[in-house]
Design a protein around this motif. Structure first.
Motif, PDB file in Angstrom:
ATOM      1  N   HIS A 180       0.816  -1.213   0.000  1.00  0.00           N
ATOM      2  CA  HIS A 180       0.000   0.000   0.000  1.00  0.00           C
ATOM      3  C   HIS A 180       0.851   1.265   0.000  1.00  0.00           C
ATOM      4  O   HIS A 180       0.350   2.365  -0.270  1.00  0.00           O
ATOM      5  CB  HIS A 180      -0.945  -0.005   1.213  1.00  0.00           C
ATOM      6  N   LEU A 181       2.152   1.104   0.284  1.00  0.00           N
ATOM      7  CA  LEU A 181       3.056   2.256   0.219  1.00  0.00           C
ATOM      8  C   LEU A 181       3.738   2.352  -1.141  1.00  0.00           C
ATOM      9  O   LEU A 181       4.555   3.242  -1.373  1.00  0.00           O
ATOM     10  CB  LEU A 181       4.122   2.150   1.319  1.00  0.00           C
ATOM     11  N   GLY A 182       3.415   1.411  -2.015  1.00  0.00           N
ATOM     12  CA  GLY A 182       4.030   1.394  -3.347  1.00  0.00           C
ATOM     13  C   GLY A 182       5.440   0.833  -3.333  1.00  0.00           C
ATOM     14  O   GLY A 182       6.253   1.170  -4.197  1.00  0.00           O
ATOM     15  N   LEU A 183       5.705  -0.045  -2.375  1.00  0.00           N
ATOM     16  CA  LEU A 183       7.049  -0.608  -2.233  1.00  0.00           C
ATOM     17  C   LEU A 183       7.012  -2.138  -2.219  1.00  0.00           C
ATOM     18  O   LEU A 183       6.005  -2.745  -1.841  1.00  0.00           O
ATOM     19  CB  LEU A 183       7.703  -0.120  -0.929  1.00  0.00           C
ATOM     20  N   ALA A 184       8.138  -2.732  -2.619  1.00  0.00           N
ATOM     21  CA  ALA A 184       8.307  -4.190  -2.540  1.00  0.00           C
ATOM     22  C   ALA A 184       9.802  -4.498  -2.505  1.00  0.00           C
ATOM     23  O   ALA A 184      10.624  -3.696  -2.971  1.00  0.00           O
ATOM     24  CB  ALA A 184       7.649  -4.888  -3.719  1.00  0.00           C
ATOM     25  N   SER A 185      10.148  -5.626  -1.940  1.00  0.00           N
ATOM     26  CA  SER A 185      11.565  -6.026  -1.900  1.00  0.00           C
ATOM     27  C   SER A 185      11.680  -7.537  -2.081  1.00  0.00           C
ATOM     28  O   SER A 185      10.722  -8.287  -1.839  1.00  0.00           O
ATOM     29  CB  SER A 185      12.214  -5.606  -0.578  1.00  0.00           C
ATOM     30  N   ILE A 186      12.851  -7.954  -2.531  1.00  0.00           N
ATOM     31  CA  ILE A 186      13.116  -9.388  -2.703  1.00  0.00           C
ATOM     32  C   ILE A 186      14.472  -9.734  -2.070  1.00  0.00           C
ATOM     33  O   ILE A 186      15.307  -8.858  -1.822  1.00  0.00           O
ATOM     34  CB  ILE A 186      13.120  -9.810  -4.191  1.00  0.00           C
ATOM     35  N   GLN A 187      14.675 -11.021  -1.830  1.00  0.00           N
ATOM     36  CA  GLN A 187      15.941 -11.564  -1.361  1.00  0.00           C
ATOM     37  C   GLN A 187      16.569 -12.375  -2.502  1.00  0.00           C
ATOM     38  O   GLN A 187      15.862 -12.827  -3.415  1.00  0.00           O
ATOM     39  CB  GLN A 187      15.717 -12.475  -0.147  1.00  0.00           C
ATOM     40  N   PRO A 188      17.888 -12.577  -2.461  1.00  0.00           N
ATOM     41  CA  PRO A 188      18.536 -13.377  -3.520  1.00  0.00           C
ATOM     42  C   PRO A 188      17.896 -14.748  -3.700  1.00  0.00           C
ATOM     43  O   PRO A 188      17.749 -15.235  -4.822  1.00  0.00           O
ATOM     44  CB  PRO A 188      19.986 -13.492  -3.033  1.00  0.00           C
ATOM     45  N   ILE A 189      17.479 -15.362  -2.584  1.00  0.00           N
ATOM     46  CA  ILE A 189      16.909 -16.704  -2.669  1.00  0.00           C
ATOM     47  C   ILE A 189      15.627 -16.731  -3.496  1.00  0.00           C
ATOM     48  O   ILE A 189      15.256 -17.776  -4.063  1.00  0.00           O
ATOM     49  CB  ILE A 189      16.646 -17.256  -1.240  1.00  0.00           C
ATOM     50  N   ASP A 190      14.948 -15.551  -3.599  1.00  0.00           N
ATOM     51  CA  ASP A 190      13.673 -15.500  -4.313  1.00  0.00           C
ATOM     52  C   ASP A 190      13.825 -15.778  -5.804  1.00  0.00           C
ATOM     53  O   ASP A 190      12.907 -16.314  -6.437  1.00  0.00           O
ATOM     54  CB  ASP A 190      13.007 -14.137  -4.106  1.00  0.00           C
ATOM     55  N   ILE A 191      14.974 -15.389  -6.379  1.00  0.00           N
ATOM     56  CA  ILE A 191      15.156 -15.627  -7.820  1.00  0.00           C
ATOM     57  C   ILE A 191      16.159 -16.756  -8.094  1.00  0.00           C
ATOM     58  O   ILE A 191      16.533 -16.996  -9.242  1.00  0.00           O
ATOM     59  CB  ILE A 191      15.587 -14.344  -8.566  1.00  0.00           C
ATOM     60  N   ASP A 192      16.584 -17.424  -7.034  1.00  0.00           N
ATOM     61  CA  ASP A 192      17.485 -18.568  -7.219  1.00  0.00           C
ATOM     62  C   ASP A 192      16.674 -19.800  -7.587  1.00  0.00           C
ATOM     63  O   ASP A 192      15.731 -20.174  -6.879  1.00  0.00           O
ATOM     64  CB  ASP A 192      18.283 -18.835  -5.940  1.00  0.00           C
ATOM     65  N   GLY A 193      17.047 -20.429  -8.699  1.00  0.00           N
ATOM     66  CA  GLY A 193      16.295 -21.589  -9.178  1.00  0.00           C
ATOM     67  C   GLY A 193      16.993 -22.910  -8.918  1.00  0.00           C
ATOM     68  O   GLY A 193      16.685 -23.915  -9.573  1.00  0.00           O
ATOM     69  N   GLY A 194      17.936 -22.909  -7.983  1.00  0.00           N
ATOM     70  CA  GLY A 194      18.644 -24.158  -7.675  1.00  0.00           C
ATOM     71  C   GLY A 194      20.116 -24.113  -8.032  1.00  0.00           C
ATOM     72  O   GLY A 194      20.703 -25.130  -8.434  1.00  0.00           O
ATOM     73  N   SER A 195      20.719 -22.940  -7.885  1.00  0.00           N
ATOM     74  CA  SER A 195      22.159 -22.812  -8.151  1.00  0.00           C
ATOM     75  C   SER A 195      22.925 -23.816  -7.290  1.00  0.00           C
ATOM     76  O   SER A 195      22.543 -24.100  -6.151  1.00  0.00           O
ATOM     77  CB  SER A 195      22.627 -21.391  -7.837  1.00  0.00           C
ATOM     78  N   ASN A 196      24.025 -24.338  -7.840  1.00  0.00           N
ATOM     79  CA  ASN A 196      24.747 -25.384  -7.120  1.00  0.00           C
ATOM     80  C   ASN A 196      26.228 -25.408  -7.482  1.00  0.00           C
ATOM     81  O   ASN A 196      26.647 -24.829  -8.485  1.00  0.00           O
ATOM     82  CB  ASN A 196      24.116 -26.752  -7.408  1.00  0.00           C
ATOM     83  N   ASP A 197      26.982 -26.086  -6.637  1.00  0.00           N
ATOM     84  CA  ASP A 197      28.421 -26.265  -6.855  1.00  0.00           C
ATOM     85  C   ASP A 197      28.858 -27.514  -6.100  1.00  0.00           C
ATOM     86  O   ASP A 197      28.364 -27.776  -4.993  1.00  0.00           O
ATOM     87  CB  ASP A 197      29.198 -25.046  -6.347  1.00  0.00           C
ATOM     88  N   ALA A 198      29.773 -28.278  -6.684  1.00  0.00           N
ATOM     89  CA  ALA A 198      30.224 -29.521  -6.052  1.00  0.00           C
ATOM     90  C   ALA A 198      30.820 -29.273  -4.675  1.00  0.00           C
ATOM     91  O   ALA A 198      30.701 -30.113  -3.777  1.00  0.00           O
ATOM     92  CB  ALA A 198      31.252 -30.216  -6.945  1.00  0.00           C
ATOM     93  N   CYS A 199      31.452 -28.117  -4.490  1.00  0.00           N
ATOM     94  CA  CYS A 199      32.083 -27.807  -3.205  1.00  0.00           C
ATOM     95  C   CYS A 199      31.224 -26.893  -2.337  1.00  0.00           C
ATOM     96  O   CYS A 199      31.687 -26.394  -1.304  1.00  0.00           O
ATOM     97  CB  CYS A 199      33.459 -27.182  -3.436  1.00  0.00           C
ATOM     98  N   GLY A 200      29.988 -26.653  -2.752  1.00  0.00           N
ATOM     99  CA  GLY A 200      29.069 -25.888  -1.921  1.00  0.00           C
ATOM    100  C   GLY A 200      28.994 -24.411  -2.268  1.00  0.00           C
ATOM    101  O   GLY A 200      29.929 -23.832  -2.820  1.00  0.00           O
TER     102      GLY A 200
END
Length: 248
Positions: A180-200
């Motif tokens: 209602h204030l015309g604002l919104a925010s996101i976190q990195p996890i919100d657009i992460d689709g399953g990023s991965n790495d063998a060593c974490g």
């Protein structure tokens, strides 16, 4: 007066050691066990005086005894040749790269820097051949060198494990609603689709997290993924901003 009585040839068995060049030698006196003659001994001779790696083990050597009147007798001694000189172990430091699964392996020859032995090398062995993410950095590996006669020496090499494989960055598009204030925010996890790495994964970051009325519609947001060894990858997601709050 004639002396035709041969001398008494007496032999003794001996053990000799090869040197660092893989060589050894003996004199007739070494295998003489007290040969004698009433008229005296003129000389001693042997049929083999030089020994090398191929002679390791028992060798039959004939001692010929000649008295002062030319009579001869002979006997045989066992000359046991021993190689107890260890090989020269020489190591070399190496750097290896983890693969996309976070794994790497080495063979003994990889850290051998020219180990050698006068009688030849039978085999090389190492106490660690498999490496994973937990081994990133320097690792001490022991190389054991065995020569053809069972003698061993060892040395140590530093095997430096490197992870330079970037993580797999996977993004997902999302739609968010202004409040209602015309604002919104996101976190990195919100657009992460399953990023991965063998060593974490060490962390996620985005280049835009705050949205307002001016952002209504599609917005391109970059996600940067950092793995536990500092490698980075990025991808882009579309963040669609919606204003469905009615005016007051």
């Amino acid at each position: 007066v004639v002396d035709s009585v041969p001398p008494v040839a007496i032999c003794q068995d001996i053990t000799i050691q090869l040197d660092h060049l893989g060589l050894a030698s003996i004199q007739p006196i070494d295998i003489d066990g007290g040969s004698n003659d009433a008229c005296g001994i003129q000389g001693l001779a042997i049929d083999k005086s030089q020994f090398s790696c191929g002679d390791v083990g028992p060798n039959t050597v004939t001692l010929t005894v000649t008295d002062n009147n030319g009579n001869q007798s002979s006997c045989q001694a066992t000359v046991t040749v021993v190689d107890s000189v260890p090989p020269v172990a020489i190591c070399q430091d190496i750097t290896i790269q983890l693969d996309h699964l976070g794994l790497a392996s080495i063979q003994p020859i990889d850290i051998d820097g020219g180990s050698n032995d006068a009688c030849g090398i039978h085999g090389l062995a190492i106490d660690k051949s498999q490496f994973g993410c937990g081994d990133v950095g320097p690792n001490t590996v022991t190389l054991t060198v065995t020569d053809n006669n069972g003698n061993q020496s060892s040395c140590q090499a530093t095997v430096t494990v490197v992870d330079s494989v970037p993580p797999v960055a996977i993004c997902q598009d999302i739609t968010i609603q202004l409040d209602h204030l015309g604002l919104a925010s996101i976190q990195p996890i919100d657009i992460d689709g399953g990023s991965n790495d063998a060593c974490g994964i060490q962390g996620l970051a985005i280049d835009k997290s705050q949205f307002s009325c001016g952002d209504v519609g599609p917005n391109t947001v970059t996600l940067t993924v950092t793995d536990n060894n500092g490698n980075q990858s990025s991808c882009q997601a579309t963040v669609t901003v919606v204003d469905s709050v009615p005016p007051v």
